[in-house]
Design a protein around this motif. Structure first.
Motif, short mmCIF file in Angstrom:
data_model
loop_
_atom_site.label_atom_id
_atom_site.label_comp_id
_atom_site.label_asym_id
_atom_site.label_seq_id
_atom_site.Cartn_x
_atom_site.Cartn_y
_atom_site.Cartn_z
N GLN A 1 40.48 35.59 52.30
CA GLN A 1 39.98 36.93 52.59
C GLN A 1 41.02 38.00 52.22
N ALA A 2 42.28 37.73 52.61
CA ALA A 2 43.33 38.71 52.36
C ALA A 2 43.57 38.87 50.85
N LEU A 3 43.62 37.76 50.13
CA LEU A 3 43.84 37.84 48.68
C LEU A 3 42.67 38.54 48.01
N ASP A 4 41.48 38.27 48.53
CA ASP A 4 40.29 38.91 47.98
C ASP A 4 40.37 40.42 48.17
N SER A 5 40.81 40.85 49.33
CA SER A 5 40.78 42.29 49.61
C SER A 5 41.87 43.04 48.85
N VAL A 6 42.87 42.34 48.29
CA VAL A 6 43.82 43.05 47.44
C VAL A 6 43.52 42.77 45.96
N GLY A 7 42.39 42.11 45.69
CA GLY A 7 41.98 41.88 44.30
C GLY A 7 42.71 40.76 43.61
N LEU A 8 43.21 39.79 44.39
CA LEU A 8 43.95 38.68 43.79
C LEU A 8 43.30 37.34 44.13
N GLN A 9 41.97 37.31 44.16
CA GLN A 9 41.30 36.08 44.57
C GLN A 9 41.59 34.91 43.64
N ASP A 10 42.02 35.20 42.40
CA ASP A 10 42.26 34.11 41.45
C ASP A 10 43.71 33.63 41.43
N ALA B 1 47.22 29.94 43.33
CA ALA B 1 48.01 28.83 42.82
C ALA B 1 49.19 29.29 41.97
N ALA B 2 49.23 30.58 41.65
CA ALA B 2 50.33 31.08 40.82
C ALA B 2 51.58 31.26 41.67
N TYR B 3 52.72 31.34 41.00
CA TYR B 3 53.95 31.67 41.70
C TYR B 3 54.16 33.18 41.60
N PRO B 4 54.79 33.79 42.63
CA PRO B 4 54.93 35.25 42.61
C PRO B 4 55.58 35.76 41.32
N TRP B 5 56.57 35.03 40.83
CA TRP B 5 57.31 35.52 39.66
C TRP B 5 56.50 35.41 38.38
N GLN B 6 55.32 34.81 38.47
CA GLN B 6 54.46 34.79 37.28
C GLN B 6 53.58 36.03 37.23
N LEU B 7 53.65 36.85 38.28
CA LEU B 7 52.81 38.05 38.36
C LEU B 7 53.62 39.29 38.04
N SER B 8 52.90 40.38 37.72
CA SER B 8 53.58 41.66 37.48
C SER B 8 54.05 42.23 38.82
N GLY B 9 54.90 43.24 38.75
CA GLY B 9 55.45 43.84 39.98
C GLY B 9 54.37 44.34 40.92
N GLY B 10 53.39 45.05 40.37
CA GLY B 10 52.32 45.58 41.20
C GLY B 10 51.54 44.47 41.88
N MET B 11 51.30 43.39 41.14
CA MET B 11 50.56 42.27 41.72
C MET B 11 51.38 41.59 42.80
#
Lengths: 284, 299
Positions: free
Chosen positions: A133-142, A145-155
């Motif tokens: 639910q929390a990931l969904d509400s920030v638009g990161l439902q997908d 399984a990723a690691y934080p460092w694989q995402l952009s700063g904003g993500m």
């Protein structure tokens, strides 16, 4: 001062209300004492969204750490609901500016969001639901399984926000959370913060050095003086609840509020010397 | 999307000798100019091929020096003779027993040192009073060369595996302990505040924050300790005479079987290479998330 919203008049002692009373913080260094915060008193009603602005070095982070229970004030007290804050209280979550250091790189996004819930002894099924639910509400439902460092700063900062709201806090503290992301991401995250606040109804205390951001986001703006810090001004932001980056910022009222806060922040830089020159006391 | 191979950024600075890490392969193919320069042509050769070439050249030098009479063949037999002696060894049961003894001494000693160093490091590092109280003692004990303890070991534990273990553990313990102490101190204040803010118990902080932060340091300590342990295993066998490759080398030397002595030295060297390769593979596996290993999604 008309601090709290009409919707929450008698909520000072309800669960999500924050009261900061006479908080003073003195750092004892080797042979050096620094009074970072002199005397801070303010309240934030349950469900309110208050922004704190002040010149850089005004002890904003010190204040936030005292409120979060991460630092013990030298004197004074912080109360959450009717309990005194003596360590990090269970109903509080903090979003730090340094998302890259606050998220654990050795865990996936999902595990990062879930770990505080495990500490809260929430059952497995409910944890999974809260995380999704929390990931969904920030638009990161997908992204679980990723690691934080694989995402952009904003993500990454979205992940930190998801972790905070999955924790279901009564009070959400945000310490210059968007200072390290680019302007566009920043605008998106500001709107995300406001929509989450309106949806979830928790108390939000948002620390920033950005005057525009404070006026755009807040229902209230508290202006701090330069260190040693006191609350200098408490401004009610009477903009419509529905805010939009372009139209809200184009409102004449937005410009007025912005100018007013700007003036106060400018005055804040020389607040103590001016007060001393006028022979005034500690606070006018 | 370009994939960046990060080198040593973000890993414990002084502790990981960058020199023993092979240079990064060129990330993207260099567009070939019409007439490639000598440097560009050299870069086109893969690192592994260069490594093999180096070994072949070294072997050729070893072969030629005695054959050309540059050094007396009595003391440095040609490389082919060493290989011949090595072949004989591989067919003998005594050799395999000695090799196993050495691997056993190394593995037990390393395991004890790693477990003890990690446990003590976590405890000492987490308690500031302990850290301050032990710092000077550690600085005093650490530089004592393990071989200086040989008389003591023989006196107390005789000439068996016990003595070898004592020396190996003593030598391998310090790099592990120091690395773990450094790792515990390196916990990010923001990560710590995050954990405290979300109400993590002290145990949960150790398990989820301190331990993963320490892990890269521990891996460096493990790699250093693994090499030191092997050195100490062989030297203690050589000096004390406890069974293993070391004592076989000493025996070959005293019975004037010089090619056999070199063959055993080569085996000890190969063992060292294996230990290092294993340690690096483990490091990469355990630290897939760490800046020294991971490949970033974007620049």
């Amino acid at each position: 001062m008309t601090g709290t919203k009409a919707a929450a008049p008698a909520t000072e002692y309800s669960a999500g209300a924050l009261a900061v009373r006479g908080v003073r913080k003195v750092y004892q260094g080797s042979g050096r004492t620094v009074e970072a915060v002199r005397d801070l008193t303010f309240t934030v009603g349950a469900g309110d969204l208050a922004c704190i602005v002040g010149p850089s070095g005004a002890g904003k982070t010190t204040l936030l750490k005292c409120v979060a229970g991460l630092l013990a004030p030298t004197s004074g007290e912080v109360r959450l609901g009717d309990a005194r804050v003596q360590g990090p209280p269970p109903g509080m979550a903090v979003v730090f500016q340094e998302y890259g250091r606050s998220l654990f790189p050795w865990m996936t996004v999902g595990a990062n969001v879930e770990l505080p819930l495990k500490q809260k002894k929430i059952g497995k099924a409910e944890r999974a639901a809260l995380v999704a639910q929390a990931l969904d509400s920030v638009g990161l439902q997908d992204a679980p399984a990723a690691y934080p460092w694989q995402l952009s700063g904003g993500m990454q900062q979205r992940v930190a926000i998801a972790r905070a709201i999955a924790y279901e806090p009564k009070v959400l503290l945000m310490d210059e959370p968007f200072a390290a992301v680019d302007a566009q991401t920043r605008a998106e995250l500001e709107d995300l913060t406001r929509s989450l606040w309106r949806k979830l109804g928790m108390t939000v205390l948002f620390v920033t050095h950005d005057i525009d951001e404070a006026v755009y986001l807040g229902e209230r703006v508290l202006v701090l003086s330069a260190s040693p810090t006191v609350v200098m001004e408490d401004i009610d932001v009477d903009l419509p609840a529905e805010r939009e980056q372009l139209t809200t910022r184009a409102l004449p009222r937005f410009a007025e509020l912005r100018a007013a806060v700007y003036g106060h922040v400018q005055r804040a830089k020389t607040f103590h010397s001016a007060a001393a020159a006028a022979g005034a006391g500690d606070r006018p | 999307m370009r994939v960046h191979q990060r080198a040593d950024t973000g890993r414990p600075p002084a502790l990981s000798p960058a020199a023993d890490r092979p240079p990064d392969p060129p990330a993207t193919a260099v567009p070939a100019p019409a007439a490639p320069s000598a440097a560009a042509r050299l870069r086109a050769v893969p690192d592994a091929a260069l490594g093999v070439l180096g070994i072949v050249l070294f072997a050729a030098v070893l072969e030629l020096l005695p054959r050309l009479g540059a050094v007396p063949a009595k003391y440095l037999p040609p490389f082919s003779e060493m290989l011949g002696a090595l072949g004989d060894e591989l067919g003998s049961g005594a050799f395999w027993t000695a090799l196993l003894d050495t691997v056993e001494g190394w593995a037990y000693g390393l395991a004890i040192a790693v477990v003890a160093g990690t446990a003590l490091g976590l405890v000492i590092g987490s308690v500031e009073v302990l850290r301050k109280a032990t710092a000077s003692t550690i600085e005093f004990l650490r530089p004592i060369p393990s071989v200086a303890l040989i008389p003591l070991a023989v006196l107390v534990l005789g000439t068996g595996l016990g003595s070898t273990l004592l020396l190996v553990v003593y030598a391998a313990f310090w790099p592990v302990l120091l690395q773990v102490l450094g790792g515990v101190r390196d916990v990010d204040p923001v990560a710590r505040d995050t954990a405290v803010g979300y109400g993590f118990s002290p145990w949960a902080r150790l398990r989820h924050v301190v331990w993963p932060t320490t892990l890269p340091y521990l891996m460096t300590g493990l790699r250093l300790a693994a090499s030191v342990a092997l050195i100490l295993t062989v030297s203690s066998q050589l000096i004390i005479g406890s069974p293993g490759l070391g004592s076989e080398i000493a025996r070959a030397q005293s019975s004037n079987a010089i090619p056999r002595m070199y063959a055993l030295v080569l085996v000890a060297g190969a063992l060292g290479v294996c230990v290092n390769v294993l340690a690096r593979a483990l490091e990469r596996r355990v630290l897939s998330w760490h800046t020294s290993v991971r490949t970033e999604a974007r620049a």
